[in-house]
Structure formats: structure tokens, C-alpha cells
Design an enzyme around this catalytic site. Structure first.
Site, short mmCIF file in Angstrom:
data_model
loop_
_atom_site.label_atom_id
_atom_site.label_comp_id
_atom_site.label_asym_id
_atom_site.label_seq_id
_atom_site.Cartn_x
_atom_site.Cartn_y
_atom_site.Cartn_z
CB ALA A 1 -0.92 0.00 1.23
CD GLU B 1 0.25 2.42 3.86
OE1 GLU B 1 0.72 3.54 3.61
OE2 GLU B 1 0.97 1.40 3.92
#
Length: 892
Positions: free
Chosen positions: A277, A313
Site C-alpha cells: 500500500a 497508511e
């Protein structure tokens, strides 16, 4: 004027772009050609010229520059007399005949480029639309690939605002960027999409995605709109990720005392994505398998990882995006802290997962890497920006997060949280160095944090603390932990913790010198000395029950080597269930590492493993299965005649847990039980346990008849697939064909991934070769080699190395640009186990040098030589070892 060769060489050799001009605002228009896989654009950059100059130098790579002009604040226009594009230095030099004076102005550059196939910069990927493969586009700019999309000052400290426009977007596609859409204008089957101007941010965080999507959305209490974008028809599979994104964002706003800085957050699945990610500001991009979740195909391990990755994230929107490292030297400041805080929030959301135990388990890769001579400090001076790509590794992420946890444990939760809030307030929208964080922590805590942490950050390695008890005096000695046996004079200031006989009796102190002492007589008079997990407070039993555990709950990034008496007492404490699972884990993990470094006999490790026979805790079972796999592999090279008995010993260790867990899940069972079932059954399958193989075969065939059968729930499929492949051979390839059929027809990325993880585990070299060849075909996406390579069977090592050499040119061409080549190096070379093979590998790469993976190669070769040394050490105790192993194997 023409640029002099000498001047160009000077610019090319600089680590950083010159500071005589810096960007303030980008107005970027990108015009797509998805059919032709290309793009063109115009970027208008507001710049401040700080020193009079005849040169403007910025980053560009694999772009064609069409026209350039600079207009100053007095509307005077300058056109460069020379434009020098140097792809090797990744810069474009604009040469002007006239001097550009100090002041503000606008630089206009027209350019074009190709949507590449390497998941970097601005790239092409594909999606399926009613059975037809179509092109889409996405970006991946970290660390230094914004320059592949548009000419820019591509350094983290050179923050600016961005106003982005996308043209020629097919009208049926969704166009996303960091900010919300302000206007869409349609022209037939095409549209132009205009996005709001962003806050200040670094170029590596700019992002664009254009594709066909469904989405699901929610709005936080503060009015932040969060959307999860999924492939068409799969929006329900984004529900869990949406829930995690919303809860983690709200948690971080409170924890850091700082609101989220954008009006929206998009979380997007990208079908072709090299990493797991990426935290682009307001537009987080994911591999599909990391983001999507459904009951039929998402195992407990998938759900746990999804939670941690989403949290990681989202955390970057504070650590990294809002407060950004000044240069790539300080990479760990965002990655280490985002890793640590992702476990912190996961623990708040799901306390029943006992995620800090999982943290300890996940950090073993950092301890292993940092015990290498070829390790590196957490903070590495980066001279050429692209070289930072090799340092996105276990040291930056996991050692970085471990030393943060160690410091948090030493300073206390309240002080640490208060410090991070002040850090965010002080440096919001700015750039920082490591010392800035230490200074804030020092101010809040009153502790000279920089003095303690200096060696942990700027010195590679970590200590092993030897502990000996003489009367009531504990004696400590620290030495660097180096698996190869090398000696070093390195020292650390070590935040030490210990418990004696009870977790109510703890002591914290700093070991500042190579040797130290601690009088523990006060502990022996404590009323809690005999207490345990079962609250036994019987002082009469003290002489039999007391124990000393150093590094309580494994909060410190160091190992411990106990004297024989202390180790014997810890073994008894384990058997009596007095210790926490984290401490039980640490004792085995430290012993395994010491054994691998030839600091402990192999037989001693096996005898310690036997103490864990009745363990029923997830992280202990997980570490025990890993150690079992390793000792079976190493003994197969050292003393092959003991393999069968050692496998039986390992099977016996795990059988009690396997019988209690069974193959069938229950609706009320915990996440940890589901994780344990997968670990234990897969290990038994890998060891060839007959009953496990037979049960796997029955359930697998039921699954082939009906993929929704309850006979093979998702948390047992990895075990079944492993058993099927362990029995697959050239003569009986039915299992391989069945797994390939599942892979080709299932249509769900997590099930595809599960098949790929197991499909190379056959002991048959011809089957292994066939699977490896799949990676060279269009059938396996380039990014998915990361699942196949770690699963290559121990028996297939030599086959994989031969295959690697034979296909070197294609492997290099296909995977080197994306840094995925490192997986080939690690997973094909590291399993080798002789000095002769290490020599052969060195000879091959001397003839085929690849600078971008040089550090990775050195580390892999060191691991090979560590195994070779360990094998010779094991052979020296062969006679006594035969007796020990046979005795353990016969023990029920």
C-alpha cells in the site's frame, strides 16, 4: 549560452538539487491516452528564486521536454537557450542567456511520456470489463518517481501545493487524486476532471488513479468523507477496510491532538501494485489482496494484516504527510513510527487480538537482519536519492518501530503521547530530522533522550545481554549480537527491565556500560515473590519457584543469554505457566538465535523446545512452528539420518494443539484460535504427518466439488493446499492441476494468493520448475512473485538456483526496475546452505553485477554462510545429538 560540460558534471554529482530556486505551487495538467499508453502535460510551477542564476535545475526522468519558458513577476518572459535532459542523473538543466534575478515567477514546461509497465511513476495497469481487458492508469511516486510523471523538484523537503487537472478521461471511468473533484466537463465519451488545490505536501505523496470502480463511503464525526474504491461488483468487500479507516482516523486525531488535514480520504484498490500500500495524501492505494475482505476467502491472517496495513497508511497522514522527514536519511521517522502506532491503534480496536504479542513476532525479522555484519543503522546517510529504495526494509520499519516501543516503555505512555502531540503541533506542514523528535521528548520527559537513543539510531546492530546470578547479585555484560560469530566493541545505553518471581516485582534501569551489576536482594523479601499468572503466593515454595526474566514482555530490542541456573528456572516457570506468552516467546526466540550463532548447543535448543509441548497460545505456537521448520531443514543438511526422528519430535510438539483446535471452525471462536489452526495444521502438513495429509485430501476433494463447503473453511485451506502439493510429483500431478484450476477460476485475489503461496512446495524438482516457469508467463502478475518465491520447497533449492541462472536475463529485464528483484535474491539464494554454494553465487553476480540490489545480495550471502557455519557446529555434537533426538522423538 551553452552549458559547459564541467558545469553539467558538477550538477550531476550533487546529492540534492541546488537551492537557488524552490517551488511553491504546481498547476499540473495531464492528458491521457489510455489506448496508446501515453500521456502529455503542462506544468506551471510558481517558484521563488533565492539567488540570481542562469540555471534552473529540477528532476525529470524518461520524459520528453517540448517547450519551456519562465516569466518573472514583472511579466518578463525568458526562454532557455539550452535544455539538457540527463536520465542517468534524473535531472533537467534549463540554461538561460540572461540572469534570472531574485524574486518570484512562473516556470512553464510542456512534456510527454509513456505509461510504463513497471508500477512506478505514472503507469498502466489493466482491469476486466465484462470479460474484456482494458487499460487504466495509476501512480506510485515514492520514493523518487514523481519525476517520471512531470518535471518537478522531487525532494521531500521541497513542499508545495498542487492543483491537478486530468484530460481525455473516458467518461465511464472514475478519476481520483489527492483532493476532491471541483468540476467535471464532458466532451462526448471523454471528460476533463478538475481537482481542488491541495495543502502543501511533498511530491512523493501526489497521486492519480483512473479506473473503473464501485465504492462504499462513510463520514466521520468531524465530517471527513471516507470512501473505499473496489472493482465493480465488489463494494461489499470494502466494508471492513472502511470501518478500520474511519476508526483509525478518529483515533489518530485524538491521540496526536491534531485534526486530519484534508476534506476527504479515498482508499483505492489497484489491480497492479508492486508494494502492499502507499499513503498518498488523501488517496491511499492498495494491492487488492491487502484491501478486500469477504467471509469465504479472507482468513484470520488476512483480516489481521488488513487492519494493520490500513492503520499504518492512515497513520502516515500525520507521521510522513503532515510532518515529513527532511531527507531520505530520516526515512525511519515516518516508517518506524507509523509501524509502531498501527499496532497501538489495532490494540485499542481489538484488544482480544493481543496485538502486542503479534508485534513481537513480527519484529523477529528485524532482529535477524540486524544480527548480520551486512546490516545497516536505522538512519543511513543517503547520498543519491534512488539508493533509498534498498532501505525500505525490516530495519527502517521494524527495528525503527521496536526502538520507539522500547523508548515508550521506558518513558511511560502518558509522557510519550504528550510528546507526540507537541511534536505534531510544532512541526505540522514542515520537515524534520530525527533530532527534532528527540528534542521534544527530552523537553516533555526531562530525560536526555538523544543521549540514550543515539547509538540505537546511528549504529547498526543491537546487544545480547549475558546474565549471571552470583548470590543475590545479577551481573550483566553486553556484546553485539552477530550471527556470524564476529566480535565487535560496539555498545549501547540499554533500557533494561526485569521481573523476579512475579510481574508485580519489576525493575527498570539503564545499562550504560559494557558490564553492570544489580543487587536483587530486595526482591527476595517481597511478599509477591512466589506469585505467578495463577496468583500463587506461597513463600515456602520460593526456593523452588523463583525465576528471573530480563526484558519483560520483550519490550526491548535486545537479546538475553542466561546462565544455566537462570535458564533452568525459566524452563520450570514455563512448564508451570508462570510467564506471559510474550516472555515465553522471547526465551525461545533468543535461544534459537544464540544457537544459530553457535553460542548454544543444538541439543540445548531442542530440549528447550520440548518445554513448550503443551503451549496453546498463538504467538508461542507460531514461533514454535517456525523453529521446528528451521531445525528440520538444518538437520537435513547437517545429519540427514536424524530428519525422520526430528520431524516426529516436531509433530509430537504440535499434536496436542492440533487435536484441540481441529479442522472445523466455530461461529464463536476467537481470531487467535483461527490463526493457530492455520499455523499448526500447515506445519503438520509440511512435516508429512500422515493423518493430517489424509484429512486434508478428503476435505480438499470436497472443496473441489463445492467451493462453499463447510468442510474446508478458509483458515484450513493453506494446510490442505500444502498437503496436496507435498504429495504432488511428476508421476502424480493431479494435485498441482487441481490447484492451478482453482487459481484460474476462483476470481478472488486472496484465494489466488493462497494458492500461489503453496504451489511451489512440492519436493519434486520438475514440479518446482514448472511452477517457477509460471512466473515468466502472463498467467501470474509480476507483483505476485512475492507469494510464490518464499514457498519454494527445501528440496527445490538447487532447482530454483539453476532456474534463476538460466532465466537471468528475463528476470532482470522484467523485475529489476520495480525492485522486485530483491525477492528473487532473498528467496532463492538465502535457502542455500554451504560455503561452496555461496562462492558460486558470488561468482555469478561478479559476472552479472546489479548495483540496485548489492546490499540485499550481501545480506543473503551472509545468511548462507551463517547456515554453513551452523551445520558444521551441529556435526561436532553428532553422537550426543543422535541420542537426544531419538529420545525426544519417542516421547509422547
Amino acid at each position: 549560452m551553452e552549458i559547459e560540460e564541467q558545469e553539467l558534471e558538477f550538477f550531476k554529482e550533487q546529492t540534492r538539487l541546488p537551492d537557488f530556486a524552490v517551488p511553491k505551487r504546481y498547476d499540473l495538467t495531464l492528458k491521457l491516452d489510455l489506448l496508446g499508453c501515453s500521456f502529455s502535460g503542462i506544468v506551471l510551477t510558481d517558484i521563488a528564486i533565492n539567488k540570481a542564476t542562469q540555471f534552473l535545475i529540477l528532476n525529470a526522468l524518461e520524459l520528453v521536454i517540448h517547450q519551456v519558458s519562465f516569466t518573472n513577476s514583472q511579466s518578463q518572459k525568458y526562454v532557455p537557450s539550452d535544455i539538457v535532459v540527463d536520465d542517468q542523473a534524473e535531472i533537467v538543466v534549463l540554461v538561460f542567456d540572461d540572469v534570472l534575478n531574485v524574486g518570484n515567477g512562473e516556470l512553464e514546461i510542456g512534456f510527454s511520456g509513456v505509461l510504463n509497465e513497471h508500477s512506478m511513476g505514472f503507469y498502466r495497469c489493466t482491469y476486466m470489463d465484462e470479460g474484456e481487458k482494458k487499460n487504466m492508469a495509476a501512480t506510485q511516486f515514492e520514493a523518487v518517481d514523481a519525476r517520471r510523471c512531470f518535471p518537478c523538484w522531487d525532494e521531500p523537503a521541497l513542499k508545495a501545493t498542487f492543483k491537478i487537472t486530468l484530460e481525455n478521461v473516458p467518461s465511464e471511468l472514475t478519476a481520483l487524486s489527492n483532493m476532491p473533484v471541483s468540476v467535471e466537463k464532458f466532451d462526448g465519451h471523454l471528460k476533463s476532471v478538475y481537482f481542488e488545490e491541495s495543502i502543501v505536501m511533498s511530491t512523493y505523496l501526489v497521486a492519480v488513479v483512473v479506473g473503473l470502480y464501485d465504492y462504499i463511503e462513510g463520514i466521520t464525526a468531524d465530517g471527513i468523507k471516507i470512501r473505499v474504491y473496489t472493482p465493480i461488483g465488489k463494494s461489499e468487500m470494502g466494508k471492513f477496510a472502511l470501518n478500520i479507516a474511519m476508526k483509525t482516523l478518529e483515533f489518530f486525531e485524538n491521540y496526536f491532538s491534531m485534526p486530519y488535514s484534508l476534506p476527504k480520504l479515498d482508499v483505492v484498490s489497484v489491480p497492479v501494485f508492486a508494494d502492499a500500500a502507499m499513503e498518498n495524501y488523501g488517496l491511499i492505494t492498495f494491492r487488492e489482496t491487502e484491501l478486500l475482505q469477504d467471509e469465504l476467502h479472507s482468513a484470520a491472517a488476512n483480516i489481521l494484516r488488513l487492519t494493520i496495513v490500513v492503520a499504518h497508511e492512515v497513520a502516515h497522514h500525520w507521521f510522513g504527510n503532515l510532518v515529513t522527514m527532511e531527507w531520505w536519511t530520516h526515512l525511519w521517522l515516518k516508517e518506524g513510527i507509523a509501524t509502531w502506532v498501527s499496532y497501538l491503534v489495532t490494540d485499542k480496536l481489538f484488544p482480544e487480538w493481543k496485538i502486542w504479542n503479534r508485534f513481537i513476532q513480527d519484529m523477529t525479522s528485524a532482529l535477524r537482519m540486524d544480527a548480520l555484519e551486512q546490516s545497516h543503522p536505522i538512519e543511513v546517510e543517503i547520498h543519491q536519492a534512488r539508493s533509498v529504495l534498498e532501505f525500505f526494509d525490516a530495519i527502517s520499519y521494524r527495528k525503527g518501530s521496536s526502538v520507539i516501543r522500547m523508548l515508550q516503555d521506558y518513558l511511560g505512555d502518558e509522557i510519550f503521547q504528550k510528546s507526540l502531540g507537541l511534536y505534531m503541533k510544532r512541526y505540522a506542514f514542515a520537515n524534520v530530522k530525527t533530532e527534532d523528535l528527540w528534542n521534544v521528548l527530552t523537553v516533555v520527559s526531562g530525560v536526555e533522550v538523544n543521549t540514550i537513543m543515539e547509538t540505537w539510531i546511528k549504529q547498526k546492530g543491537y546487544p545480547v545481554i549475558s546474565v549471571e546470578l552470583k548470590d543475590h547479585i545479577l551481573e550483566f555484560e553486553q556484546n553485539q549480537m552477530i550471527s556470524s560469530g564476529l566480535h565487535s566493541d560496539s555498545q549501547w545505553i540499554v533500557p533494561m527491565t526485569l521481573s523476579l518471581g512475579s510481574y508485580n516485582n519489576q525493575k527498570k534501569f539503564l545499562l550504560r556500560t559494557k558490564k553492570g551489576q544489580l543487587d536483587v536482594v530486595e526482591f527476595f523479601h517481597s511478599s509477591d515473590i512466589s506469585s505467578s499468572r495463577h496468583k500463587q503466593h506461597n513463600e515456602e515454595n520460593f526456593d523452588n519457584n523463583w525465576w528471573i526474566k530480563i526484558n519483560v514482555h520483550q519490550a526491548g530490542f535486545y537479546r538475553v543469554k542466561y546462565d544455566d541456573n537462570l535458564m533452568a528456572r525459566l524452563k520450570k516457570a514455563i512448564q508451570c505457566n508462570y510467564l506471559s506468552a510474550a516472555d515465553e516467546f522471547g526465551i525461545l526466540d533468543d535461544a534459537f538465535s544464540l544457537c544459530e550463532a553457535c553460542e548454544m548447543p543444538f541439543s540445548s535448543l531442542l530440549i528447550l523446545m520440548d518445554v513448550y509441548r503443551k503451549t496453546l497460545d498463538y504467538i508461542m505456537l507460531s514461533r514454535l512452528t517456525d523453529v521446528c521448520r528451521t531445525v528440520v531443514k538444518i538437520i537435513s543438511d547437517a545429519i540427514p539420518q536424524l530428519v525422520s526422528d526430528l520431524k516426529q519430535f516436531c509433530i509430537n510438539l504440535l499434536l496436542l494443539s492440533a487435536k484441540k483446535l481441529g479442522w472445523d471452525s466455530t461461529s464463536e471462536e476467537s481470531q487467535l484460535n483461527a490463526l493457530m489452526r492455520e499455523e499448526v495444521l500447515t506445519a503438520l502438513a509440511s512435516f508429512g504427518h500422515p493423518q493430517t495429509h489424509e484429512e486434508a485430501r478428503k476435505r480438499f476433494h470436497a472443496f473441489l466439488d463445492d467451493t462453499k463447503t463447510s468442510l474446508l473453511p478458509v483458515n484450513t485451506r493453506k494446510a490442505a493446499y500444502t498437503a496436496i502439493m507435498r504429495n504432488a510429483s511428476t508421476e502424480n500431478r493431479k494435485g498441482l492441476d487441481c490447484l492451478l484450476k482453482i487459481y484460474r477460476e476462483v476470481g478472488e485475489v486472496q484465494e489466488e494468493t493462497r494458492v500461489l503461496r503453496c504451489i511451489a512446495s512440492s519436493p519434486d524438482p520438475i514440479i518446482v520448475t514448472e511452477v517457477l516457469n509460471l512466473m515468466l508467463s502472463d498467467e501470474v502478475r509480476r507483483q505476485d512473485i512475492v507469494y510464490i518465491l518464499p514457498g519454494i520447497s527445501w528440496e527445490g533449492r538447487a532447482t530454483a538456483w539453476s532456474w534463476f541462472k538460466e532465466n537471468w536475463d528475463q528476470i532482470l529485464k522484467t523485475w529489476e526496475p520495480e525492485m522486485l528483484l530483491t525477492y528473487f535474491i532473498r528467496d532463492i539464494i538465502t535457502p542455500l546452505s554451504s560455503h561452496e554454494m555461496a562462492d558460486e553465487v558470488e561468482e555469478f553476480f561478479a559476472a552479472h553485477p546489479v548495483p540496485s540490489v548489492a546490499m540485499n545480495l550481501k545480506q543473503s550471502l551472509e545468511l548462507v554462510r551463517i547456515k554453513a557455519r551452523w551445520i558444521e557446529y551441529i556435526k561436532e555434537e553428532k553422537e550426543s545429538l543422535i541420542e537426544v533426538v531419538k529420545g525426544l522423538a519417542s516421547k509422547k
